[in-house]
Design a protein around this motif. Structure first.
Motif, PDB file in Angstrom:
ATOM      1  N   VAL A  86       4.265   3.755   4.221  1.00  0.00           N
ATOM      2  CA  VAL A  86       5.158   3.104   5.182  1.00  0.00           C
ATOM      3  C   VAL A  86       5.523   1.709   4.695  1.00  0.00           C
ATOM      4  O   VAL A  86       4.843   1.117   3.864  1.00  0.00           O
ATOM      5  CB  VAL A  86       4.523   2.995   6.579  1.00  0.00           C
ATOM      6  CG1 VAL A  86       4.303   4.372   7.196  1.00  0.00           C
ATOM      7  CG2 VAL A  86       3.221   2.200   6.539  1.00  0.00           C
ATOM      8  N   CYS A  87       6.612   1.192   5.244  1.00  0.00           N
ATOM      9  CA  CYS A  87       6.984  -0.207   5.060  1.00  0.00           C
ATOM     10  C   CYS A  87       6.349  -1.035   6.172  1.00  0.00           C
ATOM     11  O   CYS A  87       6.323  -0.617   7.335  1.00  0.00           O
ATOM     12  CB  CYS A  87       8.495  -0.370   5.113  1.00  0.00           C
ATOM     13  SG  CYS A  87       9.386   0.495   3.812  1.00  0.00           S
ATOM     14  N   TYR A  88       5.855  -2.207   5.804  1.00  0.00           N
ATOM     15  CA  TYR A  88       5.242  -3.105   6.779  1.00  0.00           C
ATOM     16  C   TYR A  88       5.966  -4.440   6.710  1.00  0.00           C
ATOM     17  O   TYR A  88       5.905  -5.151   5.708  1.00  0.00           O
ATOM     18  CB  TYR A  88       3.751  -3.284   6.492  1.00  0.00           C
ATOM     19  CG  TYR A  88       3.012  -4.036   7.580  1.00  0.00           C
ATOM     20  CD1 TYR A  88       2.604  -3.382   8.742  1.00  0.00           C
ATOM     21  CD2 TYR A  88       2.732  -5.392   7.451  1.00  0.00           C
ATOM     22  CE1 TYR A  88       1.937  -4.062   9.747  1.00  0.00           C
ATOM     23  CE2 TYR A  88       2.057  -6.075   8.450  1.00  0.00           C
ATOM     24  CZ  TYR A  88       1.665  -5.409   9.592  1.00  0.00           C
ATOM     25  OH  TYR A  88       1.004  -6.085  10.599  1.00  0.00           O
ATOM     26  N   VAL A 123      -0.401  -1.572  -2.699  1.00  0.00           N
ATOM     27  CA  VAL A 123       0.657  -2.395  -2.111  1.00  0.00           C
ATOM     28  C   VAL A 123       1.799  -2.599  -3.098  1.00  0.00           C
ATOM     29  O   VAL A 123       1.582  -2.968  -4.249  1.00  0.00           O
ATOM     30  CB  VAL A 123       0.110  -3.770  -1.673  1.00  0.00           C
ATOM     31  CG1 VAL A 123       1.224  -4.592  -0.998  1.00  0.00           C
ATOM     32  CG2 VAL A 123      -1.077  -3.612  -0.718  1.00  0.00           C
ATOM     33  N   PHE A 124       3.016  -2.337  -2.631  1.00  0.00           N
ATOM     34  CA  PHE A 124       4.233  -2.750  -3.303  1.00  0.00           C
ATOM     35  C   PHE A 124       4.664  -4.054  -2.622  1.00  0.00           C
ATOM     36  O   PHE A 124       5.068  -4.042  -1.455  1.00  0.00           O
ATOM     37  CB  PHE A 124       5.331  -1.703  -3.157  1.00  0.00           C
ATOM     38  CG  PHE A 124       5.112  -0.456  -3.968  1.00  0.00           C
ATOM     39  CD1 PHE A 124       5.916  -0.178  -5.066  1.00  0.00           C
ATOM     40  CD2 PHE A 124       4.120   0.457  -3.632  1.00  0.00           C
ATOM     41  CE1 PHE A 124       5.738   0.981  -5.810  1.00  0.00           C
ATOM     42  CE2 PHE A 124       3.928   1.617  -4.375  1.00  0.00           C
ATOM     43  CZ  PHE A 124       4.735   1.871  -5.470  1.00  0.00           C
ATOM     44  N   VAL A 125       4.571  -5.166  -3.318  1.00  0.00           N
ATOM     45  CA  VAL A 125       4.887  -6.471  -2.748  1.00  0.00           C
ATOM     46  C   VAL A 125       6.372  -6.760  -2.948  1.00  0.00           C
ATOM     47  O   VAL A 125       6.859  -6.750  -4.081  1.00  0.00           O
ATOM     48  CB  VAL A 125       4.041  -7.573  -3.411  1.00  0.00           C
ATOM     49  CG1 VAL A 125       4.449  -8.954  -2.884  1.00  0.00           C
ATOM     50  CG2 VAL A 125       2.556  -7.330  -3.165  1.00  0.00           C
ATOM     51  N   GLN A 126       7.086  -7.037  -1.841  1.00  0.00           N
ATOM     52  CA  GLN A 126       8.529  -7.262  -1.935  1.00  0.00           C
ATOM     53  C   GLN A 126       8.922  -8.535  -1.179  1.00  0.00           C
ATOM     54  O   GLN A 126       9.025  -8.536   0.044  1.00  0.00           O
ATOM     55  CB  GLN A 126       9.313  -6.083  -1.367  1.00  0.00           C
ATOM     56  CG  GLN A 126      10.821  -6.222  -1.558  1.00  0.00           C
ATOM     57  CD  GLN A 126      11.599  -5.119  -0.874  1.00  0.00           C
ATOM     58  OE1 GLN A 126      12.108  -5.333   0.226  1.00  0.00           O
ATOM     59  NE2 GLN A 126      11.702  -3.952  -1.493  1.00  0.00           N
ATOM     60  N   PRO A 127       9.173  -9.642  -1.888  1.00  0.00           N
ATOM     61  CA  PRO A 127       9.667 -10.851  -1.220  1.00  0.00           C
ATOM     62  C   PRO A 127      11.135 -10.697  -0.846  1.00  0.00           C
ATOM     63  O   PRO A 127      11.912 -10.062  -1.567  1.00  0.00           O
ATOM     64  CB  PRO A 127       9.485 -11.929  -2.292  1.00  0.00           C
ATOM     65  CG  PRO A 127       9.611 -11.181  -3.588  1.00  0.00           C
ATOM     66  CD  PRO A 127       9.021  -9.806  -3.341  1.00  0.00           C
ATOM     67  N   THR A 183      -1.308  -9.930   3.936  1.00  0.00           N
ATOM     68  CA  THR A 183      -1.161  -8.484   4.146  1.00  0.00           C
ATOM     69  C   THR A 183      -1.677  -7.708   2.948  1.00  0.00           C
ATOM     70  O   THR A 183      -2.348  -6.678   3.093  1.00  0.00           O
ATOM     71  CB  THR A 183       0.309  -8.142   4.418  1.00  0.00           C
ATOM     72  OG1 THR A 183       0.766  -8.868   5.562  1.00  0.00           O
ATOM     73  CG2 THR A 183       0.490  -6.655   4.655  1.00  0.00           C
ATOM     74  N   THR A 184      -1.367  -8.192   1.759  1.00  0.00           N
ATOM     75  CA  THR A 184      -1.842  -7.536   0.535  1.00  0.00           C
ATOM     76  C   THR A 184      -3.363  -7.508   0.497  1.00  0.00           C
ATOM     77  O   THR A 184      -3.974  -6.474   0.184  1.00  0.00           O
ATOM     78  CB  THR A 184      -1.289  -8.256  -0.708  1.00  0.00           C
ATOM     79  OG1 THR A 184       0.148  -8.241  -0.656  1.00  0.00           O
ATOM     80  CG2 THR A 184      -1.750  -7.572  -1.985  1.00  0.00           C
ATOM     81  N   THR A 220       4.796  -0.643   1.378  1.00  0.00           N
ATOM     82  CA  THR A 220       5.618  -1.751   0.919  1.00  0.00           C
ATOM     83  C   THR A 220       5.455  -2.867   1.931  1.00  0.00           C
ATOM     84  O   THR A 220       5.807  -2.698   3.104  1.00  0.00           O
ATOM     85  CB  THR A 220       7.106  -1.369   0.818  1.00  0.00           C
ATOM     86  OG1 THR A 220       7.282  -0.379  -0.196  1.00  0.00           O
ATOM     87  CG2 THR A 220       7.953  -2.585   0.475  1.00  0.00           C
ATOM     88  N   ALA A 221       4.894  -3.985   1.506  1.00  0.00           N
ATOM     89  CA  ALA A 221       4.793  -5.173   2.347  1.00  0.00           C
ATOM     90  C   ALA A 221       5.955  -6.082   1.978  1.00  0.00           C
ATOM     91  O   ALA A 221       6.057  -6.526   0.839  1.00  0.00           O
ATOM     92  CB  ALA A 221       3.459  -5.874   2.129  1.00  0.00           C
ATOM     93  N   PHE A 222       6.846  -6.348   2.932  1.00  0.00           N
ATOM     94  CA  PHE A 222       8.008  -7.176   2.625  1.00  0.00           C
ATOM     95  C   PHE A 222       8.123  -8.315   3.617  1.00  0.00           C
ATOM     96  O   PHE A 222       7.665  -8.212   4.758  1.00  0.00           O
ATOM     97  CB  PHE A 222       9.293  -6.348   2.578  1.00  0.00           C
ATOM     98  CG  PHE A 222       9.715  -5.762   3.897  1.00  0.00           C
ATOM     99  CD1 PHE A 222      10.478  -6.493   4.788  1.00  0.00           C
ATOM    100  CD2 PHE A 222       9.371  -4.457   4.239  1.00  0.00           C
ATOM    101  CE1 PHE A 222      10.884  -5.947   6.005  1.00  0.00           C
ATOM    102  CE2 PHE A 222       9.774  -3.897   5.445  1.00  0.00           C
ATOM    103  CZ  PHE A 222      10.532  -4.647   6.330  1.00  0.00           C
ATOM    104  N   GLY A 223       8.729  -9.419   3.170  1.00  0.00           N
ATOM    105  CA  GLY A 223       8.917 -10.537   4.070  1.00  0.00           C
ATOM    106  C   GLY A 223       9.330 -11.801   3.349  1.00  0.00           C
ATOM    107  O   GLY A 223       9.409 -11.854   2.116  1.00  0.00           O
ATOM    108  N   THR A 224       9.583 -12.827   4.139  1.00  0.00           N
ATOM    109  CA  THR A 224      10.028 -14.121   3.637  1.00  0.00           C
ATOM    110  C   THR A 224       8.864 -15.078   3.420  1.00  0.00           C
ATOM    111  O   THR A 224       8.840 -15.818   2.435  1.00  0.00           O
ATOM    112  CB  THR A 224      11.047 -14.739   4.621  1.00  0.00           C
ATOM    113  OG1 THR A 224      12.142 -13.838   4.806  1.00  0.00           O
ATOM    114  CG2 THR A 224      11.569 -16.070   4.116  1.00  0.00           C
ATOM    115  N   ASP A 225       7.903 -15.068   4.335  1.00  0.00           N
ATOM    116  CA  ASP A 225       6.758 -15.974   4.263  1.00  0.00           C
ATOM    117  C   ASP A 225       5.759 -15.437   3.234  1.00  0.00           C
ATOM    118  O   ASP A 225       5.138 -14.385   3.439  1.00  0.00           O
ATOM    119  CB  ASP A 225       6.109 -16.079   5.647  1.00  0.00           C
ATOM    120  CG  ASP A 225       5.001 -17.112   5.714  1.00  0.00           C
ATOM    121  OD1 ASP A 225       4.108 -17.101   4.835  1.00  0.00           O
ATOM    122  OD2 ASP A 225       5.012 -17.929   6.647  1.00  0.00           O
ATOM    123  N   LEU A 226       5.572 -16.180   2.136  1.00  0.00           N
ATOM    124  CA  LEU A 226       4.712 -15.687   1.061  1.00  0.00           C
ATOM    125  C   LEU A 226       3.241 -15.704   1.459  1.00  0.00           C
ATOM    126  O   LEU A 226       2.450 -14.910   0.945  1.00  0.00           O
ATOM    127  CB  LEU A 226       4.929 -16.511  -0.210  1.00  0.00           C
ATOM    128  CG  LEU A 226       6.353 -16.458  -0.784  1.00  0.00           C
ATOM    129  CD1 LEU A 226       6.411 -17.211  -2.105  1.00  0.00           C
ATOM    130  CD2 LEU A 226       6.822 -15.021  -0.957  1.00  0.00           C
TER     131      LEU A 226
END
Length: 366
Positions: free
Chosen positions: A35-37, A99-103, A88-89, A76-82
């Motif tokens: 899932v995407c988070y 984890v697929f990290v996506q900024p 989350t990772t 996939t963990a995505f977001g603006t706040d690093l």
């Protein structure tokens, strides 16, 4: 708040698709869905994050549900706040979830977006052990990032895209590819694991030079009547000889949502105050569940690397149990209904209730 799915309205038809290949019915059980988070994305200047409320306790509870109840092997963990992305990772990795990290940083100068990406890659590398972390170099930059399609904001770029003459496409594709070379360069400097990119199937997924990446990454919201058509659509990406990962797929929660694909958000009138669900749409959890189950089966039969459903929860689209016009969850792709204690307060505590799609997803992963 405008969902990211607005972009996919304009993507349709932007690039021609090559159709080759066929079905792969064997070993469908080998793929367990992820899932995407959403850790919080600021889609437009002046708007709140897509996740206003945030706490470590809540994060632990939700990742635990993803790992235990849904049995997801990856997210996939995505977001603006690093900071949120890193947190989350950490929590997911402790649960045994890759984890697929996506900024995501929208409508900023390219240099700022690349700096943001580099820092995210640096933090991801600190957490990587072997292949437990992959890095996603953003998503759909031709719309999110200035300087590729004319326009200072994504809304201006969408408006330009809808009227753009065919003669402009070669320059757009050239600028897109130039930016992606820079994105890969800054990422490779900081991250030693496998990298990919969240490309819109049928648009920048076709234009992208996947030789730069280790994995072909697709945001796949296209709808086909038959499994064979899905197989043909996916086959065009096999020519790169890379694993194919669906980083996003899904359906909203109303009758007709499966065919609406990435434009399901359009059932909400965002200009109304308060925003309302437009007339003529009915809540339909069964259609969402059937579509999710079907695509998990299709992606498994195609022997893809994996598939992440967008999205496990959508706190910015709460369910209203008694007012159909304000049941924003109808326009969400989530597996769980968000039930706010205070419906109109984006910082309100909430609880989650499984939809039929949640149970369909869990059955597939079992």
């Amino acid at each position: 708040m405008i969902s990211r799915k607005v972009f996919l309205t304009s993507v349709a038809g932007a690039a021609a698709l090559a159709s080759v290949g066929g079905g792969r019915a064997q070993a469908a059980e080998r793929l367990r869905g992820g899932v995407c988070y959403d850790t919080g994305v600021v889609h437009m200047a002046g708007e709140p994050s897509s996740r206003v409320r945030w706490s470590r306790r809540q994060l632990e509870r939700e990742i635990g549900m993803i790992a235990t109840d849904l049995r997801c092997p990856s997210i996939t963990a995505f977001g603006t706040d690093l900071g949120r992305l890193a947190e989350t990772t950490d929590v997911a990795l402790r649960r045994g979830v890759e984890v697929f990290v996506q900024p995501r940083l929208y409508d900023h100068p390219q240099e700022e977006i690349l700096d943001h990406m580099a820092e995210a890659a640096r933090q991801a590398e600190r957490r990587r052990v072997g292949d437990n972390v992959k890095f996603v170099t953003g998503c759909e930059h031709f719309l999110f990032t200035p300087g590729i399609i004319p326009g200072a904001t994504f809304l201006e770029r969408i408006a330009h895209l809808r009227e753009m003459p065919g003669s402009e496409w070669p320059a757009v594709i050239r600028r897109f590819r130039e930016f992606m070379v820079k994105a890969v360069d800054v990422t490779r400097r900081e991250f030693r694991g496998r990298i990919t990119y969240g490309a819109a199937a049928g648009a920048d997924a076709v234009w992208n030079d996947w030789s730069l990446f280790d994995i072909v990454g697709l945001d796949h919201y296209r709808y086909f009547e038959t499994d064979a058509e899905y197989a043909a659509d996916l086959a065009q990406y096999r020519r790169w000889g890379k694993p194919i990962m669906v980083l996003e797929f899904g359906s909203c929660t109303f009758t007709g949502a499966a065919k609406a694909g990435g434009t399901g958000w359009e059932i909400i009138d965002y200009d109304a105050d308060p925003r309302v669900v437009k007339p003529g749409y009915e809540r339909d959890e069964r259609e969402q569940a059937d579509h999710v189950a079907r695509l998990l089966r299709v992606f498994a039969a195609e022997k893809l690397m994996g598939a992440h459903l967008y999205s496990v929860i959508s706190p910015d689209l709460p369910h209203h149990p008694t007012c159909r016009d304000r049941d924003y969850d109808m326009a969400s792709y989530s597996l769980l209904r968000t039930m706010r204690d205070r419906f109109d307060d984006e910082n309100s505590p909430y609880r989650l209730e499984p939809k039929k799609s949640f149970h369909a997803f869990a059955r597939h992963n079992r």
